[in-house]
Design a protein around this motif. Structure first.
Motif, PDB file in Angstrom:
ATOM      1  N   UNK A 106       0.830  -1.213   0.000  1.00 20.16           N
ATOM      2  CA  UNK A 106       0.000   0.000   0.000  1.00 20.16           C
ATOM      3  C   UNK A 106       0.858   1.254   0.000  1.00 20.16           C
ATOM      4  N   UNK A 107       1.826   1.316   0.921  1.00 20.63           N
ATOM      5  CA  UNK A 107       2.782   2.429   0.970  1.00 20.63           C
ATOM      6  C   UNK A 107       2.099   3.783   0.959  1.00 20.63           C
ATOM      7  N   UNK A 108       1.083   3.955   1.761  1.00 17.37           N
ATOM      8  CA  UNK A 108       0.431   5.257   1.812  1.00 17.37           C
ATOM      9  C   UNK A 108      -0.862   5.190   2.606  1.00 17.37           C
ATOM     10  N   UNK A 109      -1.253   6.323   3.180  1.00 15.81           N
ATOM     11  CA  UNK A 109      -2.469   6.362   3.986  1.00 15.81           C
ATOM     12  C   UNK A 109      -3.714   6.221   3.125  1.00 15.81           C
ATOM     13  N   UNK A 110      -3.651   6.685   1.878  1.00  9.30           N
ATOM     14  CA  UNK A 110      -4.824   6.577   1.009  1.00  9.30           C
ATOM     15  C   UNK A 110      -5.163   5.117   0.729  1.00  9.30           C
ATOM     16  N   UNK A 111      -4.119   4.320   0.452  1.00 15.45           N
ATOM     17  CA  UNK A 111      -4.358   2.909   0.216  1.00 15.45           C
ATOM     18  C   UNK A 111      -4.852   2.202   1.465  1.00 15.45           C
ATOM     19  N   UNK A 112      -4.328   2.607   2.633  1.00 11.38           N
ATOM     20  CA  UNK A 112      -4.782   2.021   3.889  1.00 11.38           C
ATOM     21  C   UNK A 112      -6.256   2.316   4.122  1.00 11.38           C
ATOM     22  N   UNK A 113      -6.669   3.528   3.796  1.00  5.54           N
ATOM     23  CA  UNK A 113      -8.085   3.873   3.948  1.00  5.54           C
ATOM     24  C   UNK A 113      -8.959   2.972   3.087  1.00  5.54           C
ATOM     25  N   UNK A 114      -8.511   2.682   1.866  1.00  4.15           N
ATOM     26  CA  UNK A 114      -9.284   1.809   0.990  1.00  4.15           C
ATOM     27  C   UNK A 114      -9.462   0.419   1.608  1.00  4.15           C
ATOM     28  N   UNK A 115      -8.408  -0.079   2.244  1.00  9.07           N
ATOM     29  CA  UNK A 115      -8.486  -1.391   2.875  1.00  9.07           C
ATOM     30  C   UNK A 115      -9.481  -1.368   4.033  1.00  9.07           C
ATOM     31  N   UNK A 116      -9.389  -0.337   4.876  1.00  7.61           N
ATOM     32  CA  UNK A 116     -10.270  -0.250   6.038  1.00  7.61           C
ATOM     33  C   UNK A 116     -11.730  -0.086   5.616  1.00  7.61           C
ATOM     34  N   UNK A 117     -11.973   0.764   4.632  1.00  6.26           N
ATOM     35  CA  UNK A 117     -13.348   0.963   4.164  1.00  6.26           C
ATOM     36  C   UNK A 117     -13.897  -0.325   3.554  1.00  6.26           C
ATOM     37  N   UNK A 118     -13.055  -1.023   2.778  1.00 11.77           N
ATOM     38  CA  UNK A 118     -13.504  -2.278   2.192  1.00 11.77           C
ATOM     39  C   UNK A 118     -13.837  -3.314   3.254  1.00 11.77           C
ATOM     40  N   UNK A 119     -13.011  -3.384   4.298  1.00 10.85           N
ATOM     41  CA  UNK A 119     -13.281  -4.335   5.380  1.00 10.85           C
ATOM     42  C   UNK A 119     -14.551  -3.968   6.140  1.00 10.85           C
TER      43      UNK A 119
END
Length: 523
Positions: A106-119
């Motif tokens: 992910x290497x970034x907070x934006x990608x992390x947000x996508x993971x959390x929202x998807x979960x």
């Protein structure tokens, strides 16, 4: 000599040990304008752009590491698919090996947000599916019951009362028992008042919380011990002439449907009995009105998706079914008696060009003549607009609703925070120009915003933008899941019907939908 040679010591890369200050500088090129690798670009684009599925990175299925991939080797993206668990598959028990690979890519907070929202979306989807099984029963079990009831008539059922538990516009409902193996089940026997019936339409529909289920049907003589309301029979005799003479004389052979949902009253009965509650607790009552209307809209939306027919939403045929009451510890002390949310069911159906059944009361005849033409594409919207006035105990005639003789709709008094929104929705549904009326789907979204926000006060200090709405949705969705976690830890009770409807909202809502709806609602 019999022992194998020792394995070579493996040197772990520094990226897998404790972080150092130098690691923090590895992000600097990407933040200062250096072109990101394809994996990072796809993640950031999915987070910063539209929230539609096609704009998000494609999460692949979990794949095991090959022999050439050691634990110290970063797992690279291959195309748009990731070799680890998708956000929908992530759980608290997901191994750190998979989480580490995911986070490294992910290497970034934006990608992390996508993971959390998807979960979070996946968790809400699982939660709503479990609650739906509780409300409707598991589909496999329903199919087995339908097979057991096939060919059964009154002789296989045990009468649990001689008088109807609910007298609707098109049928009487009686409580009956049925023995399924060692289990005694209770159903509703729907005795039709008229020979015409949208049974073919109803049995072709998929299960839905706002659609009456049918698990059996037969035609048989009515048991002598069952008591039919005399005033209704006399009225129908004067209304329909010879069509329903079977109701009055022997042998009284009637069509009967078996449903697992047992209604206790119609929406028309509810309105008649709720004047006092509306005056004493206007906020709670009008919130209940929003929830009932939302169930009507979701049922009609389901019918439209199924393309099987249309629903009769005359208030005399909208049934109310009692939900299990939550424990006393979960009930609000401010909630007045009679304000528990029931399930609302659409129970009468007809094909797009089918002739309507005769009306059973003068009220129903007035309701259907001006608005229920099966060929009219806007009848449902007009019905919902009329239901708003009816539920708020404001008299309105068909001529007034259509603008004949008067250019203004009756005034809805402002008694709670929901009054203004309901008045706005009624105006949009009953607009004289059919092209300017909102659809059933849009009415559903407006009701969801009225119930769970965002409210207009959100935009008092901040300009309304998609980014603000996206942040609001993310925070509310996370808080909703925390609420369920705390509730389960405290009492362990299942989510209520209202909480289930709320879950559906935050599972589906997007910032772009909210932008459009708030523009219309708060105009």
């Amino acid at each position: 000599e019999s022992l194998p040679p020792p394995l070579p010591k493996k040197q772990l890369q520094r990226a897998e040990s404790l972080p150092e200050p130098a690691l923090a500088r590895e992000d600097t090129p990407a933040r200062t304008g250096t072109i990101n690798p394809p994996s990072q670009r796809s993640c950031q684009a999915g987070a910063a752009g539209s929230s539609t599925p096609q704009d998000r990175p494609c999460w692949g299925h979990r794949r095991p590491l090959t022999k050439s991939q050691s634990l110290g080797t970063p797992v690279a993206w291959k195309g748009s698919a990731a070799p680890w668990a998708s956000p929908a598959e992530l759980t608290f028990a997901t191994p750190d090996r998979e989480l580490g690979g995911l986070l490294q890519a992910l290497q970034g907070r934006a990608g992390l947000r996508e993971v959390l929202v998807g979960a979070q979306r996946a968790a809400l989807a699982r939660l709503t599916a479990r609650v739906q099984d509780t409300l409707l029963g598991q589909e496999e079990r329903t199919q087995l019951l339908a097979a057991e009831l096939a060919g059964k008539k009154w002789a296989a059922l045990r009468l649990l009362g001689t008088e109807p538990c609910c007298d609707a516009g098109d049928a009487w409902y009686f409580r009956v028992g049925f023995a399924s193996g060692q289990t005694q089940l209770v159903f509703a026997a729907k005795v039709l008042k008229s020979r015409s019936c949208g049974l073919a339409v109803q049995t072709s529909l998929g299960p839905h919380c706002s659609i009456q289920q049918v698990i059996g049907h037969f035609t048989d003589r009515l048991p002598q011990e069952l008591v039919l309301p005399r005033d209704t029979r006399q009225h129908r005799q004067s209304q329909t002439g010879e069509e329903d003479t079977a109701l009055l004389g022997s042998p009284r052979v009637l069509q009967v449907l078996i449903s697992p949902e047992i209604p206790y009253q119609t929406l028309a009965d509810f309105v008649k009995e709720s004047h006092k509650v509306h005056r004493s607790s206007p906020g709670h009552y009008e919130r209940l009105v929003c929830l009932l209307l939302l169930q009507v809209c979701t049922g009609l939306e389901h019918l439209k998706v199924q393309s099987a027919g249309r629903g009769d939403i005359c208030p005399e045929n909208l049934l109310l079914v009692q939900c299990p009451r939550p424990p006393l510890s979960q009930q609000s002390p401010e909630t007045a008696p009679g304000l528990s949310l029931p399930r609302l069911l659409i129970s009468n159906f007809f094909k797009a060009k089918e002739k309507r059944r005769p009306c059973s009361t003068t009220q129903e005849q007035d309701w259907t003549e001006g608005f229920s033409a099966p060929s009219s594409p806007v009848a449902d919207e007009l019905h919902i607009g009329l239901l708003i006035y009816m539920l708020l105990h404001v008299d309105i005639s068909l001529e007034t609703a259509l603008g004949f003789g008067c250019n203004r709709l009756p005034e809805i008094p402002s008694l709670s925070i929901y009054s203004t929104g309901l008045k706005r929705l009624a105006t949009l549904l009953l607009h004289r120009d059919p092209c300017k009326r909102v659809s059933v789907e849009e009415a559903k979204s407006i009701l969801q915003v009225l119930l769970w926000g965002p409210r207009q006060e959100l935009f008092a200090r901040s300009k309304k933008t998609p980014d603000l709405l996206q942040s609001w949705v993310d925070v509310k969705r996370a808080l909703l899941l925390l609420k369920f976690a705390e509730k389960t830890a405290g009492v362990g009770a299942s989510p209520t019907l209202e909480e289930w409807l709320c879950c559906q909202y935050f599972k589906e809502v997007t910032e772009h939908m909210l932008y459009r709806v708030t523009q219309v609602l708060y105009a």
